[in-house]
Design an enzyme around this catalytic site. Structure first.
Site, short mmCIF file in Angstrom:
data_model
loop_
_atom_site.label_atom_id
_atom_site.label_comp_id
_atom_site.label_asym_id
_atom_site.label_seq_id
_atom_site.Cartn_x
_atom_site.Cartn_y
_atom_site.Cartn_z
N SER A 124 0.75 -1.12 -0.07
CA SER A 124 0.00 0.09 0.00
C SER A 124 0.95 1.06 0.02
O SER A 124 1.63 1.50 0.87
CB SER A 124 -0.78 -0.15 1.23
N HIS A 161 -2.84 1.18 -4.67
CA HIS A 161 -2.53 -0.12 -5.51
C HIS A 161 -2.62 0.07 -6.89
O HIS A 161 -3.98 0.21 -7.30
CB HIS A 161 -3.21 -1.57 -4.95
N HIS A 193 -5.68 -8.93 -2.40
CA HIS A 193 -6.10 -9.23 -0.90
C HIS A 193 -7.30 -10.14 -0.59
O HIS A 193 -8.30 -9.94 -1.34
CB HIS A 193 -6.16 -7.88 -0.04
N TYR A 233 -9.21 -10.02 1.67
CA TYR A 233 -10.19 -9.02 1.96
C TYR A 233 -11.28 -8.41 0.89
O TYR A 233 -12.25 -8.20 1.08
CB TYR A 233 -10.07 -7.96 3.12
N GLU A 234 -10.67 -8.30 -0.26
CA GLU A 234 -11.32 -7.84 -1.34
C GLU A 234 -12.30 -9.02 -2.08
O GLU A 234 -12.94 -8.66 -2.90
CB GLU A 234 -10.51 -7.36 -2.47
N ALA A 245 2.37 -2.42 4.07
CA ALA A 245 2.28 -1.61 5.03
C ALA A 245 1.52 -2.05 6.22
O ALA A 245 1.02 -3.06 6.15
CB ALA A 245 1.14 -0.46 4.64
N MET A 284 -2.50 -7.16 6.40
CA MET A 284 -3.62 -7.77 5.85
C MET A 284 -3.12 -8.45 4.56
O MET A 284 -3.82 -8.80 3.65
CB MET A 284 -4.73 -6.70 5.56
N SER A 285 -1.77 -8.88 4.47
CA SER A 285 -1.13 -9.30 3.11
C SER A 285 -0.19 -10.09 3.42
O SER A 285 0.22 -10.69 4.56
CB SER A 285 -0.69 -8.15 2.12
N ASN A 305 1.57 3.27 11.26
CA ASN A 305 0.83 3.67 12.30
C ASN A 305 1.02 2.74 13.47
O ASN A 305 1.46 1.47 13.22
CB ASN A 305 -0.50 3.53 12.01
N HIS A 339 -6.83 4.87 6.31
CA HIS A 339 -6.04 4.11 5.14
C HIS A 339 -5.02 5.42 4.54
O HIS A 339 -4.02 5.31 4.06
CB HIS A 339 -6.91 3.62 4.12
N1 HPA Z 1 -3.44 -3.07 10.90
C1 HPA Z 1 -3.64 -3.84 9.96
N2 HPA Z 1 -3.05 -3.60 8.48
C2 HPA Z 1 -2.46 -2.43 8.56
C3 HPA Z 1 -2.52 -1.41 9.47
C4 HPA Z 1 -2.84 -1.92 10.75
O1 HPA Z 1 -2.87 -0.97 11.76
N3 HPA Z 1 -1.57 -0.43 8.98
C5 HPA Z 1 -1.28 -0.52 7.89
N4 HPA Z 1 -1.97 -1.92 7.32
#
Ligand code: HPA
Length: 272
Positions: free
Chosen positions: A29, A60, A82, A84-85, A112, A209-210, A233, A245
């Site tokens: 990301s 992306h 992903h 989740y998509e 990320a 998530m990847s 973050n 995001h």
């Molecule tokens: N959690 C899950 N996926 C992420 C995060 C997070 O805090 N930051 C960037 N991708």
């Protein structure tokens, strides 16, 4: 070879104009600009690759970029699929399987992630030492695919030799590089603070998530993987701030240049 991998591989090979990439770089990301670093770039939009989808997630792009980086021919995947998509684990892993079919032996995966280890604040680059797959998915479920091991060993999922190389490059280029365990969850919700405490208790330093499904498919094919997370973050509850995001992409973009220098040095140092 299974039809999905074969069709994608044939289409990409036909568009590579004789180029033979040896290294793949998966861009997470907001890390797409890394692909702008490659010289003599040849771009292949996903719309021209059977089985590939146009990414639905901002940050992306949806193209493969083949070019020269650190003295090697690399193939960058700008935009990943992903779970989740709504994609199956097979779709998530399709680009990696195609890399293997193209003869690529080494994959650098970036992503990320949220920092769970309180020492890993926004902007931290974290070398992935290992992962925990809590997505509930696995691309190897189902009939065994040609060229894949049924029960791949995951002891060295994130190649030890490549990690040594990454640390050496980071030191030489004066780039701070942390190291830790990446926990892969399904998403797309960010975690609750209670879930983040669980991740910490289970040994995760960063959460995302990847990556985990891609690494599993790569290991089943005997490809060597290196993973680098950009902590964008503090994970939920580690700080009082709420997550979004846009912030993830902003921080990823800021750290992108440094990550680019690191990736370039690593590719340069590869023996492949
Ligand atoms: N959690 C899950 N996926 C992420 C995060 C997070 O805090 N930051 C960037 N991708």
């Amino acid at each position: 070879m299974q039809a999905d991998v074969q069709a994608a591989t044939d289409a990409v090979r036909a568009r590579l104009q004789g180029r033979v990439p040896t290294v793949a770089i998966v861009l997470g990301s907001g890390l797409g600009p890394l692909a702008d670093q490659v010289a003599d770039a040849l771009r292949i939009p996903y719309t021209e690759i059977p089985g590939f989808y146009v990414p639905t997630v901002p940050g992306h792009k949806g193209e493969l970029v083949c070019g020269n980086l650190g003295g090697k021919t690399v193939l960058c995947q700008s935009g990943r699929f992903h779970a989740y998509e709504g994609h199956s684990a097979d779709v998530t892993a399709l680009p990696v399987r195609m890399f293997g079919a193209l003869g690529i032996t080494t994959i650098l995966l970036t992503n990320a992630a949220g920092g769970v280890n309180p020492a890993f604040g926004p902007g931290t680059l974290m070398l992935i030492s290992d992962h925990i797959n809590l997505t509930g998915r696995n691309p190897l479920v189902g009939p065994q695919r040609e060229g894949e091991t049924r029960f791949p060993d995951m002891t060295n999922a994130y190649d030890k030799e490549l990690r040594v190389l990454a640390k050496r490059v980071a030191e030489e280029r004066k780039i701070a590089l942390a190291e830790g365990v990446y926990m892969g969850l399904l998403g797309p919700t960010y975690e609750t603070p209670a879930e983040v405490r669980m991740v910490a208790k289970l040994g995760g330093d960063a959460v995302g998530m990847s990556t985990v499904l891609e690494v599993i498919a790569a290991r089943a094919r005997g490809m060597r993987c290196l993973g680098i997370s950009t902590v964008t973050n503090a994970a939920a509850g580690i700080s009082d701030q709420e997550l979004n995001h846009n912030e993830v992409m902003e921080v990823a973009a800021k750290v992108g240049k440094e990550l680019g220098r690191l990736v370039e040095g690593i590719v340069e140092g590869l023996r492949t």
